[in-house]
Design a protein around this motif. Structure first.
Motif, PDB file in Angstrom:
ATOM      1  N   VAL A  52       1.035   4.031  -3.086  1.00  0.00           N
ATOM      2  CA  VAL A  52       0.800   5.466  -2.911  1.00  0.00           C
ATOM      3  C   VAL A  52       2.040   6.263  -3.314  1.00  0.00           C
ATOM      4  O   VAL A  52       1.949   7.259  -4.039  1.00  0.00           O
ATOM      5  CB  VAL A  52       0.386   5.785  -1.459  1.00  0.00           C
ATOM      6  CG1 VAL A  52       0.317   7.280  -1.225  1.00  0.00           C
ATOM      7  CG2 VAL A  52      -0.965   5.149  -1.141  1.00  0.00           C
ATOM      8  N   GLY A  54      -8.853  15.730   1.825  1.00  0.00           N
ATOM      9  CA  GLY A  54      -8.527  16.335   0.535  1.00  0.00           C
ATOM     10  C   GLY A  54      -9.748  16.466  -0.348  1.00  0.00           C
ATOM     11  O   GLY A  54      -9.994  17.510  -0.955  1.00  0.00           O
ATOM     12  N   LEU A  55     -10.542  15.397  -0.422  1.00  0.00           N
ATOM     13  CA  LEU A  55     -11.740  15.406  -1.260  1.00  0.00           C
ATOM     14  C   LEU A  55     -12.740  16.440  -0.759  1.00  0.00           C
ATOM     15  O   LEU A  55     -13.358  17.155  -1.550  1.00  0.00           O
ATOM     16  CB  LEU A  55     -12.406  14.024  -1.269  1.00  0.00           C
ATOM     17  CG  LEU A  55     -11.759  12.975  -2.158  1.00  0.00           C
ATOM     18  CD1 LEU A  55     -12.519  11.663  -2.064  1.00  0.00           C
ATOM     19  CD2 LEU A  55     -11.716  13.443  -3.614  1.00  0.00           C
ATOM     20  N   LEU A  83      -4.331   6.878   5.418  1.00  0.00           N
ATOM     21  CA  LEU A  83      -4.362   7.302   4.017  1.00  0.00           C
ATOM     22  C   LEU A  83      -5.780   7.683   3.595  1.00  0.00           C
ATOM     23  O   LEU A  83      -5.998   8.684   2.917  1.00  0.00           O
ATOM     24  CB  LEU A  83      -3.810   6.196   3.115  1.00  0.00           C
ATOM     25  CG  LEU A  83      -2.304   5.958   3.234  1.00  0.00           C
ATOM     26  CD1 LEU A  83      -1.895   4.697   2.499  1.00  0.00           C
ATOM     27  CD2 LEU A  83      -1.541   7.163   2.703  1.00  0.00           C
ATOM     28  N   THR A  89      -3.834   3.483  -2.699  1.00  0.00           N
ATOM     29  CA  THR A  89      -4.167   2.635  -1.549  1.00  0.00           C
ATOM     30  C   THR A  89      -4.896   1.376  -2.004  1.00  0.00           C
ATOM     31  O   THR A  89      -4.542   0.257  -1.615  1.00  0.00           O
ATOM     32  CB  THR A  89      -5.055   3.406  -0.553  1.00  0.00           C
ATOM     33  OG1 THR A  89      -4.409   4.631  -0.221  1.00  0.00           O
ATOM     34  CG2 THR A  89      -5.284   2.615   0.707  1.00  0.00           C
ATOM     35  N   LEU A 148     -11.554  19.710  -1.865  1.00  0.00           N
ATOM     36  CA  LEU A 148     -11.632  19.893  -3.317  1.00  0.00           C
ATOM     37  C   LEU A 148     -13.060  20.065  -3.816  1.00  0.00           C
ATOM     38  O   LEU A 148     -13.317  20.844  -4.722  1.00  0.00           O
ATOM     39  CB  LEU A 148     -10.994  18.698  -4.025  1.00  0.00           C
ATOM     40  CG  LEU A 148      -9.476  18.609  -3.938  1.00  0.00           C
ATOM     41  CD1 LEU A 148      -8.992  17.302  -4.537  1.00  0.00           C
ATOM     42  CD2 LEU A 148      -8.837  19.781  -4.662  1.00  0.00           C
ATOM     43  N   THR A 196      -3.864   9.215  -4.025  1.00  0.00           N
ATOM     44  CA  THR A 196      -3.738   8.571  -2.717  1.00  0.00           C
ATOM     45  C   THR A 196      -4.755   7.440  -2.614  1.00  0.00           C
ATOM     46  O   THR A 196      -4.455   6.340  -2.156  1.00  0.00           O
ATOM     47  CB  THR A 196      -3.983   9.587  -1.582  1.00  0.00           C
ATOM     48  OG1 THR A 196      -3.111  10.690  -1.784  1.00  0.00           O
ATOM     49  CG2 THR A 196      -3.721   8.976  -0.226  1.00  0.00           C
ATOM     50  N   ILE A 197      -5.976   7.723  -3.085  1.00  0.00           N
ATOM     51  CA  ILE A 197      -7.029   6.704  -3.018  1.00  0.00           C
ATOM     52  C   ILE A 197      -6.704   5.530  -3.938  1.00  0.00           C
ATOM     53  O   ILE A 197      -6.701   4.384  -3.510  1.00  0.00           O
ATOM     54  CB  ILE A 197      -8.388   7.310  -3.410  1.00  0.00           C
ATOM     55  CG1 ILE A 197      -8.699   8.512  -2.507  1.00  0.00           C
ATOM     56  CG2 ILE A 197      -9.487   6.265  -3.308  1.00  0.00           C
ATOM     57  CD1 ILE A 197      -9.822   9.370  -3.020  1.00  0.00           C
ATOM     58  N   TYR A 252      -4.306  16.186  -8.123  1.00  0.00           N
ATOM     59  CA  TYR A 252      -4.296  14.751  -8.411  1.00  0.00           C
ATOM     60  C   TYR A 252      -3.784  13.922  -7.242  1.00  0.00           C
ATOM     61  O   TYR A 252      -4.071  12.742  -7.146  1.00  0.00           O
ATOM     62  CB  TYR A 252      -3.422  14.465  -9.623  1.00  0.00           C
ATOM     63  CG  TYR A 252      -4.009  14.967 -10.911  1.00  0.00           C
ATOM     64  CD1 TYR A 252      -5.268  14.541 -11.317  1.00  0.00           C
ATOM     65  CD2 TYR A 252      -3.327  15.852 -11.719  1.00  0.00           C
ATOM     66  CE1 TYR A 252      -5.820  14.993 -12.483  1.00  0.00           C
ATOM     67  CE2 TYR A 252      -3.873  16.310 -12.900  1.00  0.00           C
ATOM     68  CZ  TYR A 252      -5.113  15.884 -13.281  1.00  0.00           C
ATOM     69  OH  TYR A 252      -5.652  16.330 -14.430  1.00  0.00           O
ATOM     70  N   VAL A 287       0.844  -1.205   0.000  1.00  0.00           N
ATOM     71  CA  VAL A 287       0.000   0.000   0.000  1.00  0.00           C
ATOM     72  C   VAL A 287       0.878   1.253   0.000  1.00  0.00           C
ATOM     73  O   VAL A 287       0.699   2.165  -0.811  1.00  0.00           O
ATOM     74  CB  VAL A 287      -0.957   0.015   1.216  1.00  0.00           C
ATOM     75  CG1 VAL A 287      -1.582   1.388   1.400  1.00  0.00           C
ATOM     76  CG2 VAL A 287      -2.037  -1.034   1.043  1.00  0.00           C
ATOM     77  N   ILE A 298      -6.617  11.058   5.075  1.00  0.00           N
ATOM     78  CA  ILE A 298      -5.975  12.144   4.318  1.00  0.00           C
ATOM     79  C   ILE A 298      -6.750  12.399   3.027  1.00  0.00           C
ATOM     80  O   ILE A 298      -7.057  13.546   2.677  1.00  0.00           O
ATOM     81  CB  ILE A 298      -4.503  11.785   3.999  1.00  0.00           C
ATOM     82  CG1 ILE A 298      -3.685  11.753   5.288  1.00  0.00           C
ATOM     83  CG2 ILE A 298      -3.894  12.779   3.009  1.00  0.00           C
ATOM     84  CD1 ILE A 298      -2.304  11.171   5.120  1.00  0.00           C
ATOM     85  N   ALA A 299      -7.102  11.320   2.333  1.00  0.00           N
ATOM     86  CA  ALA A 299      -7.825  11.457   1.072  1.00  0.00           C
ATOM     87  C   ALA A 299      -9.193  12.090   1.299  1.00  0.00           C
ATOM     88  O   ALA A 299      -9.643  12.930   0.514  1.00  0.00           O
ATOM     89  CB  ALA A 299      -7.970  10.090   0.410  1.00  0.00           C
ATOM     90  N   VAL A 323      -4.644  13.826  -4.283  1.00  0.00           N
ATOM     91  CA  VAL A 323      -5.746  13.276  -3.491  1.00  0.00           C
ATOM     92  C   VAL A 323      -6.296  12.014  -4.151  1.00  0.00           C
ATOM     93  O   VAL A 323      -6.409  10.958  -3.532  1.00  0.00           O
ATOM     94  CB  VAL A 323      -6.863  14.321  -3.329  1.00  0.00           C
ATOM     95  CG1 VAL A 323      -8.058  13.712  -2.631  1.00  0.00           C
ATOM     96  CG2 VAL A 323      -6.350  15.511  -2.549  1.00  0.00           C
ATOM     97  N   LEU A 334      -2.275   2.158   8.848  1.00  0.00           N
ATOM     98  CA  LEU A 334      -1.721   2.862   7.681  1.00  0.00           C
ATOM     99  C   LEU A 334      -2.826   3.182   6.676  1.00  0.00           C
ATOM    100  O   LEU A 334      -2.943   4.318   6.197  1.00  0.00           O
ATOM    101  CB  LEU A 334      -0.638   2.005   7.014  1.00  0.00           C
ATOM    102  CG  LEU A 334      -0.108   2.531   5.680  1.00  0.00           C
ATOM    103  CD1 LEU A 334       0.786   3.738   5.896  1.00  0.00           C
ATOM    104  CD2 LEU A 334       0.657   1.450   4.919  1.00  0.00           C
ATOM    105  N   ILE A 335      -3.652   2.169   6.378  1.00  0.00           N
ATOM    106  CA  ILE A 335      -4.710   2.356   5.387  1.00  0.00           C
ATOM    107  C   ILE A 335      -5.726   3.394   5.872  1.00  0.00           C
ATOM    108  O   ILE A 335      -6.153   4.272   5.119  1.00  0.00           O
ATOM    109  CB  ILE A 335      -5.389   1.003   5.053  1.00  0.00           C
ATOM    110  CG1 ILE A 335      -4.397   0.108   4.305  1.00  0.00           C
ATOM    111  CG2 ILE A 335      -6.647   1.201   4.229  1.00  0.00           C
ATOM    112  CD1 ILE A 335      -4.802  -1.340   4.207  1.00  0.00           C
TER     113      ILE A 335
END
Ligand SMILES: [Zn+2]
Lengths: 166, 133
Positions: A114, B29-30, B22, A145, B33, A141-142, A136, A110, B25-26, A138, B18-19
Motif C-alpha cells: 500500500v 473511498g469507493l 485498509l 492490499t 467516489l 489502496t485496494i 487513485y 501488505v 478505508i477503500a 482509493v 490491518l487488512i
C-alpha cells in the motif's frame, strides 16, 4: 570462499532475481490499466526475503541497484522518480514494522504494498502539481492490499523454505 | 512451544486487523467516489500543472493537445455523449488511452509521460450543490 565473497555473490544473485521479476512484471499486462504506473511489485518478494534474512541494509542496496538497472534497461527518468519514491517509502514502512514486531510477513508486505503505491501517487501529485490524482489513492489502496498479500505469502514461503546457510 | 503458537496467533490477528482497516478505508473511498459524486459539466486540461483549456462536456469535440518542447507529444482528447476520453496518444505507456471514460465530478485521466491531466469539474459555483425541487 570468504564470508565477504559469499555475501557479495548472494547480493548479486538476489539483484539478478529481482531484475528478472521486474522484467516479468513489465511484460505482463497491467493489472489496472486505468491507473498510471500500477505495479504488482513482484521484486518485493526478493526485497522482503532480504529484509528478513539480511536486514535493512541489504534490502535497501538491492532495491536501489534494481531500480537503477531497470531505469537504464527499459525505463525513463520519470519512471525512476516514481519507483524510487514508492520503493523507498515502502521499504521504510516495512523496516519499521518489522522492528515493531507485531505483524507477520504477510501484514508487513501488505503495508509495504500500500505504501509503495501511495509513494508513487504522492510523487506524481507533486510533479504534476495536481491534487486530482487523490482519486487513485482509493484504487491503489485496494490493489496494494491484494498484491501485498500475495507477495507477503510468497516472501513468507521463501523465508521459511530457503535454508539459512546460504 | 505454546508461547510460539500464541505469537503466531497474535501476528495473524494483527494482519487481519490491518487488512480489514485498509478494506474499510477503500470501501468508504469507493462509496464516496462512485455513489456520492455528481456528474461534472466541464473538462479541464492542464499541462505540467498549468491550465491548457476548458471544454464543455455537453458538446462533442475532438481536441489535439500538443505538448513537449517542440510539440512532439500528442494526446487526442475526445468528448462524446457527455463523457470524455483520450482517443489516442503517442506516449510510451498508453495508459491514458486505455483509461475508461470520465464524467463524474473530479474524475481525471492522466498521461504521466506527457504530464497532461484532464479532469472533470463542475463550472460556476462548485460549492452550491444541485438542488432538485
Ligand atoms: Zn499517455
Amino acid at each position: 570462499m570468504s564470508k565477504k565473497t559469499k555475501n557479495v555473490a548472494f547480493i548479486g544473485v538476489c539483484t539478478a532475481l529481482a531484475l528478472v521479476l521486474s522484467y516479468i512484471e513489465a511484460i505482463l499486462p497491467p493489472l489496472f490499466a486505468a491507473v498510471p504506473g500500477i505495479k504488482m511489485g513482484l521484486p518485493n518478494i526478493i526485497i522482503m526475503f532480504l529484509l528478513y534474512r539480511r536486514g535493512p541494509a541489504a534490502a535497501i542496496a538491492v532495491s536501489l541497484i534494481r531500480m537503477l538497472l531497470v531505469s537504464l534497461l527499459f525505463g525513463n527518468m520519470m519512471a525512476l522518480m516514481y519507483s524510487l519514491a514508492g520503493a523507498m517509502l515502502s521499504l521504510i514502512v516495512m523496516i519499521i514494522l518489522r522492528r515493531l514486531n507485531f505483524l507477520s510477513t504477510v501484514g508487513v508486505s501488505v503495508a509495504g504494498g500500500v505504501s509503495h503505491n501511495i509513494g508513487q501517487i504522492l510523487t506524481a501529485m507533486l510533479l504534476l502539481e495536481t491534487a486530482e490524482l487523490g482519486y487513485y489513492l482509493v484504487v491503489l489502496t485496494i490493489t496494494g492490499t491484494v498484491s501485498g498479500m500475495l507477495i507477503g505469502l510468497c516472501g513468507a514461503a521463501l523465508i521459511k523454505h530457503i535454508p539459512n546457510k546460504i | 512451544m505454546k508461547e510460539k503458537e500464541n505469537t503466531v496467533k497474535r501476528y495473524v490477528r494483527n494482519d487481519i486487523l490491518l487488512i480489514l482497516c485498509l478494506v474499510l478505508i477503500a470501501a468508504i473511498g469507493l462509496f464516496y467516489l462512485y455513489v456520492l459524486r455528481d456528474h461534472g459539466d466541464t473538462v479541464r486540461v492542464t499541462v505540467d500543472g498549468k491550465e491548457y483549456g476548458n471544454y464543455s462536456l455537453s458538446q462533442d469535440i475532438t481536441e489535439d493537445i500538443y505538448t513537449g518542447k517542440d510539440g512532439e507529444y500528442h494526446n487526442r482528447l475526445v468528448i462524446k455523449d457527455g463523457t470524455a476520453f483520450m482517443e489516442s496518444a503517442n506516449c510510451p505507456d498508453g495508459i491514458c488511452v486505455e483509461h475508461s471514460r470520465v464524467f463524474r465530478d473530479g474524475e481525471s485521466i492522466v498521461c504521466l509521460p506527457h504530464r497532461v491531466v484532464i479532469t472533470v469539474v463542475t463550472s460556476g459555483d462548485s460549492n452550491t450543490p444541485d438542488v432538485v425541487i
